[in-house]
Design an enzyme around this catalytic site. Sequence first.
Site, PDB file in Angstrom:
ATOM      1  N   LYS A 176      -6.245   9.630  -4.556  1.00 26.79           N
ATOM      2  CA  LYS A 176      -6.238   8.823  -3.332  1.00 26.79           C
ATOM      3  C   LYS A 176      -5.289   7.643  -3.516  1.00 26.79           C
ATOM      4  O   LYS A 176      -5.510   6.788  -4.373  1.00 26.79           O
ATOM      5  CB  LYS A 176      -7.642   8.290  -3.012  1.00 26.79           C
ATOM      6  CG  LYS A 176      -7.730   7.780  -1.572  1.00 26.79           C
ATOM      7  CD  LYS A 176      -8.937   6.957  -1.295  1.00 26.79           C
ATOM      8  CE  LYS A 176      -8.773   5.523  -1.679  1.00 26.79           C
ATOM      9  NZ  LYS A 176      -7.702   4.805  -0.961  1.00 26.79           N
ATOM     10  N   GLY A 229      -6.171  -1.123  -9.887  1.00 23.28           N
ATOM     11  CA  GLY A 229      -6.493  -1.931  -8.713  1.00 23.28           C
ATOM     12  C   GLY A 229      -7.154  -3.228  -9.133  1.00 23.28           C
ATOM     13  O   GLY A 229      -6.991  -3.688 -10.271  1.00 23.28           O
ATOM     14  N   THR A 231      -9.938  -6.110 -10.183  1.00 23.46           N
ATOM     15  CA  THR A 231     -10.983  -6.123 -11.213  1.00 23.46           C
ATOM     16  C   THR A 231     -12.365  -5.857 -10.607  1.00 23.46           C
ATOM     17  O   THR A 231     -13.173  -5.120 -11.188  1.00 23.46           O
ATOM     18  CB  THR A 231     -10.938  -7.465 -11.976  1.00 23.46           C
ATOM     19  OG1 THR A 231      -9.701  -7.503 -12.694  1.00 23.46           O
ATOM     20  CG2 THR A 231     -12.078  -7.598 -12.976  1.00 23.46           C
ATOM     21  N   THR A 233     -13.112  -4.075  -7.940  1.00 20.81           N
ATOM     22  CA  THR A 233     -13.215  -2.642  -7.624  1.00 20.81           C
ATOM     23  C   THR A 233     -13.424  -1.853  -8.916  1.00 20.81           C
ATOM     24  O   THR A 233     -14.229  -0.908  -8.954  1.00 20.81           O
ATOM     25  CB  THR A 233     -11.933  -2.142  -6.913  1.00 20.81           C
ATOM     26  OG1 THR A 233     -11.587  -3.076  -5.899  1.00 20.81           O
ATOM     27  CG2 THR A 233     -12.122  -0.788  -6.300  1.00 20.81           C
ATOM     28  N   GLU A 251      -7.052   0.071 -15.063  1.00 22.93           N
ATOM     29  CA  GLU A 251      -5.972  -0.910 -15.219  1.00 22.93           C
ATOM     30  C   GLU A 251      -6.157  -1.916 -14.096  1.00 22.93           C
ATOM     31  O   GLU A 251      -5.986  -1.586 -12.923  1.00 22.93           O
ATOM     32  CB  GLU A 251      -4.621  -0.189 -15.141  1.00 22.93           C
ATOM     33  CG  GLU A 251      -3.512  -0.932 -15.855  1.00 22.93           C
ATOM     34  CD  GLU A 251      -2.833  -1.952 -14.970  1.00 22.93           C
ATOM     35  OE1 GLU A 251      -3.205  -3.144 -15.055  1.00 22.93           O
ATOM     36  OE2 GLU A 251      -1.952  -1.572 -14.203  1.00 22.93           O
ATOM     37  N   CYS A 285       0.943  -6.571 -11.296  1.00 21.89           N
ATOM     38  CA  CYS A 285      -0.131  -6.991 -12.202  1.00 21.89           C
ATOM     39  C   CYS A 285       0.452  -7.676 -13.446  1.00 21.89           C
ATOM     40  O   CYS A 285      -0.244  -8.412 -14.136  1.00 21.89           O
ATOM     41  CB  CYS A 285      -1.030  -5.821 -12.572  1.00 21.89           C
ATOM     42  SG  CYS A 285      -0.120  -4.403 -13.192  1.00 21.89           S
ATOM     43  N   GLU A 386      -6.652 -14.550 -10.298  1.00 19.29           N
ATOM     44  CA  GLU A 386      -5.429 -13.824  -9.927  1.00 19.29           C
ATOM     45  C   GLU A 386      -5.118 -14.072  -8.448  1.00 19.29           C
ATOM     46  O   GLU A 386      -5.973 -13.875  -7.587  1.00 19.29           O
ATOM     47  CB  GLU A 386      -5.624 -12.314 -10.165  1.00 19.29           C
ATOM     48  CG  GLU A 386      -4.353 -11.529  -9.909  1.00 19.29           C
ATOM     49  CD  GLU A 386      -4.502 -10.031 -10.159  1.00 19.29           C
ATOM     50  OE1 GLU A 386      -5.491  -9.443  -9.704  1.00 19.29           O
ATOM     51  OE2 GLU A 386      -3.614  -9.452 -10.807  1.00 19.29           O
TER      52      GLU A 386
HETATM   53  O1  TXE Z   1      -7.392  -3.567  -4.246  1.00 22.67           O
HETATM   54  P1  TXE Z   1      -8.465  -2.462  -4.482  1.00 22.67           P
HETATM   55  P2  TXE Z   1      -7.339  -4.645  -3.099  1.00 22.67           P
HETATM   56  C1  TXE Z   1      -5.715  -7.115  -7.346  1.00 22.67           C
HETATM   57  C2  TXE Z   1      -5.057  -8.245  -6.582  1.00 22.67           C
HETATM   58  C3  TXE Z   1      -5.557  -8.042  -5.201  1.00 22.67           C
HETATM   59  C4  TXE Z   1      -6.971  -7.608  -5.481  1.00 22.67           C
HETATM   60  C5  TXE Z   1      -7.630  -6.842  -4.380  1.00 22.67           C
HETATM   61  O2  TXE Z   1      -5.519  -9.468  -7.071  1.00 22.67           O
HETATM   62  O3  TXE Z   1      -5.513  -9.221  -4.435  1.00 22.67           O
HETATM   63  O4  TXE Z   1      -6.862  -6.773  -6.602  1.00 22.67           O
HETATM   64  O5  TXE Z   1      -6.758  -5.864  -3.896  1.00 22.67           O
HETATM   65  C6  TXE Z   1      -9.430   1.898  -3.848  1.00 22.67           C
HETATM   66  N1  TXE Z   1     -14.260   3.219  -5.010  1.00 22.67           N
HETATM   67  N2  TXE Z   1      -4.871  -5.944  -7.477  1.00 22.67           N
HETATM   68  O6  TXE Z   1      -8.694  -4.994  -2.609  1.00 22.67           O
HETATM   69  O7  TXE Z   1      -9.512  -2.514  -3.411  1.00 22.67           O
HETATM   70  C7  TXE Z   1      -8.522   1.450  -2.723  1.00 22.67           C
HETATM   71  O8  TXE Z   1      -8.683   2.252  -1.582  1.00 22.67           O
HETATM   72  C8  TXE Z   1     -13.108   3.861  -5.267  1.00 22.67           C
HETATM   73  C9  TXE Z   1      -4.307  -5.751  -8.770  1.00 22.67           C
HETATM   74  O9  TXE Z   1      -6.389  -4.175  -2.094  1.00 22.67           O
HETATM   75  O10 TXE Z   1      -8.904  -2.555  -5.878  1.00 22.67           O
HETATM   76  C10 TXE Z   1      -7.165   1.571  -3.390  1.00 22.67           C
HETATM   77  O11 TXE Z   1      -6.747   2.926  -3.378  1.00 22.67           O
HETATM   78  N3  TXE Z   1     -11.910   3.389  -4.895  1.00 22.67           N
HETATM   79  C11 TXE Z   1      -3.715  -4.422  -8.907  1.00 22.67           C
HETATM   80  C12 TXE Z   1      -7.450   1.137  -4.835  1.00 22.67           C
HETATM   81  O12 TXE Z   1      -8.855   1.285  -4.984  1.00 22.67           O
HETATM   82  C13 TXE Z   1     -11.860   2.212  -4.253  1.00 22.67           C
HETATM   83  C14 TXE Z   1      -3.110  -3.775  -7.756  1.00 22.67           C
HETATM   84  C15 TXE Z   1      -7.072  -0.299  -5.157  1.00 22.67           C
HETATM   85  O13 TXE Z   1      -7.615  -1.149  -4.190  1.00 22.67           O
HETATM   86  C16 TXE Z   1     -13.041   1.491  -3.958  1.00 22.67           C
HETATM   87  C17 TXE Z   1      -3.786  -4.053  -6.510  1.00 22.67           C
HETATM   88  C18 TXE Z   1     -14.283   2.045  -4.362  1.00 22.67           C
HETATM   89  N4  TXE Z   1     -15.448   1.427  -4.128  1.00 22.67           N
HETATM   90  C19 TXE Z   1      -4.609  -5.142  -6.425  1.00 22.67           C
HETATM   91  N5  TXE Z   1     -12.692   0.352  -3.305  1.00 22.67           N
HETATM   92  C20 TXE Z   1      -3.053  -4.094 -10.205  1.00 22.67           C
HETATM   93  N6  TXE Z   1      -3.822  -4.018 -11.280  1.00 22.67           N
HETATM   94  O14 TXE Z   1      -1.859  -3.847 -10.241  1.00 22.67           O
HETATM   95  C21 TXE Z   1     -11.344   0.351  -3.198  1.00 22.67           C
HETATM   96  N7  TXE Z   1     -10.835   1.482  -3.749  1.00 22.67           N
END
Ligand code: TXE
Length: 482
Positions: A176, A229, A231, A233, A251, A285, A386
Site C-alpha cells: 500500500k 512512516g 513513529t 504509526t 523505518e 527522514c 520531528e
Molecule cells: O505518516 P503515516 P503521516 C513522519 C513525519 C510526518 C509524520 C506523520 O513526521 O509528519 O510521520 O506522517 C500508512 N496501519 N513521517 O501521518 O501515517 C499510511 O497510509 C497501517 C516520517 O502522513 O505514518 C501511509 O501509507 N498503515 C516518514 C504510511 O502508513 C498505516 C515519512 C505512512 O503514513 C496506518 C512520512 C495503520 N494504522 C512521515 N496508519 C519517514 N520515516 O520517512 C497509516 N498508515
Amino acid sequence: MKFDENIRNYIYGEMEPPISGEYIDNYNPATGEVYSKIPDSDDRDVLRAVKGAERAFPAWSNCGVKKRFRILTRIADIIEQNLESFAKAETTDSGKPIALSRSIDIPRAHSNLRFFATAILHFASESHYMEREAINYTLRRPIGTVGCISPWNLPLYLFTWKIAPALASGNCVVAKPSEITPMTAYLLSRACKEAGLPAGVLNVVHGYGHKAGQAIVEHPSVKAISFTGGTETGRKIAEIAAPKFKKLSLELGGKNPNIIFADCDFEKMMTTTIRSSFSNQGQICLSGSRIFIEKHLYTVFRDEFVKRVKNLTVGNPFSDKTDLGAVVSSAHQSKVLNAIDLAREEGGQILCGGNAVKVPKCEKGYFIQPTVIEGLDAHCRTNQTEIFGPVVTLIPFETEEEVLAYANSTEYGLSATIWTQNISRAQRVADKLDAGIVWINTWLTRDLRTPFGGMKNSGTGREGGWEALRFFTEPKNVCIHF
Ligand code: TXE
C-alpha cells in the site's frame, strides 16, 4: 504513460475498482486542486489481494532467481523508458520540484529494482562445520505473503525499496502506497503488467492507512511487514503485529543532528547543509534539522547560511528555477506552520522564513518559506520533535562532549552528519553518536549495499543489501551428522 486518471487497485494481475465503490480525492499540493481519485479500499480488497498472493506464491517462489531477475529488470527498464511520465506524476502528486523527481526519485526507483534483481543472483547462505562430527547448512526460503507500506515523502523511491527485495527473494507482496501520493505506485502496477509479472505476485491496494493499511497488518496470512512512516504509526503497527509474531522492519522518524566543527571545508559544508536542510522541502527522514555549530564559527556560519537560504526560490514545482516546491498536503502545511509558532512561543528567533508563501499561478498551493531559527535550547520541544518540513534550528556548542550530549538527547536515532577535517575527531564522534547512519563530510551519499535504518524510536531492523534479503527470507538450519 498517462497519469492524470483515476487510480485502480492492482489485484491478481487486474486493475480493479475498490469493492466499496468509494474513492478518496487526490490533491495536487501545488494548486490545491483535486486531480484524480484514489480507491478507498478496505479489508475486503485486502482479502482478495492476500488470496491472489497466496495463489501466486508456489510458482513465483520456485521459478528460479534468473526468471525473477529478468522480470524485475524489465520493470526497471519500463520505468527508465518512461522517466518523464513518472517524474511528472511524482511532482504533480507530491509538490516536489520536477528536477528532483527526474534526477533522484525516479532514477532511484529503477535502481532499486535492478539492484535487488541482481543481488538475488549473488545471495548465498552459510554453512557451519563441526569438526569430524557434522555439518550445518542454512537454507533461506521466502516467507510467503508479505506486506509493504510506504509513505508520501519519497513515494516511488521508498515503495520500490521495499517491494524489490521482497519480490526478488521469492515472496508475493500486498503493498500500500501512501493515500497522499499514490500515482507512481499505480503507474508501477501498469508497468508490472506490461513486463509480464505473473498475476498475484505483486498486489497494490490503495486507500487509507487505518483501513487498507491496517487490514494488511492484521491479516493472519501476511507474515512480515516492512513499513516506513511516522513513529506513532510504527508503534500502532508493532502493537498489532507483535502478538501475532510477525516479522517487522520499521523505518520511522528522525531529528537528525548536523554537527559542524570550525575546521570543516566551509564551502562544501555550506552547500551540502543547504541541501540537507531543505531538499524535498525538508520532508526527508534523513534531513539534518538540528544544526550544531562550533562556537567560534557560529556567527560566520549563521550569516552566510541565512544569506543563501534567503536566495532559495520557493515556486511552482514544474519550474526549473524552483528550489523548494509545495509541502505535501494542507494538513501537513498546518502542522509545520504550527511547529514554527511553537518555536516562537519557546523563544526562538526566526532569522528567515517562518510563513506560508503565495506562489503566482499556484495561489492555493501549500508552500512554506525555508525557515531558520536560533536561540532555542537543545532540549525544548522544537528541538526534540520531528517537524518534517523546511525548518532548521541553529545551536552553538563548545566541546565534543557537549555536542554529543545534545545530538543524542532526542528519542530518535536515525542519521547524523559530522563536518571536520580532523579524522580522529570525526571517528571519535561517529562512534559515540546514537544513529544508524553517520555521514562524515557528506550527506545522503547512499550505497544500496549498506545497512539502512535507525536506533531508538527511529525504528527496528535494517533495510538495504543483504539485510533486506535476510529480512524477506526465513532461515532454516539443516544439520547432517557424519
Ligand atoms: O505518516 P503515516 P503521516 C513522519 C513525519 C510526518 C509524520 C506523520 O513526521 O509528519 O510521520 O506522517 C500508512 N496501519 N513521517 O501521518 O501515517 C499510511 O497510509 C497501517 C516520517 O502522513 O505514518 C501511509 O501509507 N498503515 C516518514 C504510511 O502508513 C498505516 C515519512 C505512512 O503514513 C496506518 C512520512 C495503520 N494504522 C512521515 N496508519 C519517514 N520515516 O520517512 C497509516 N498508515
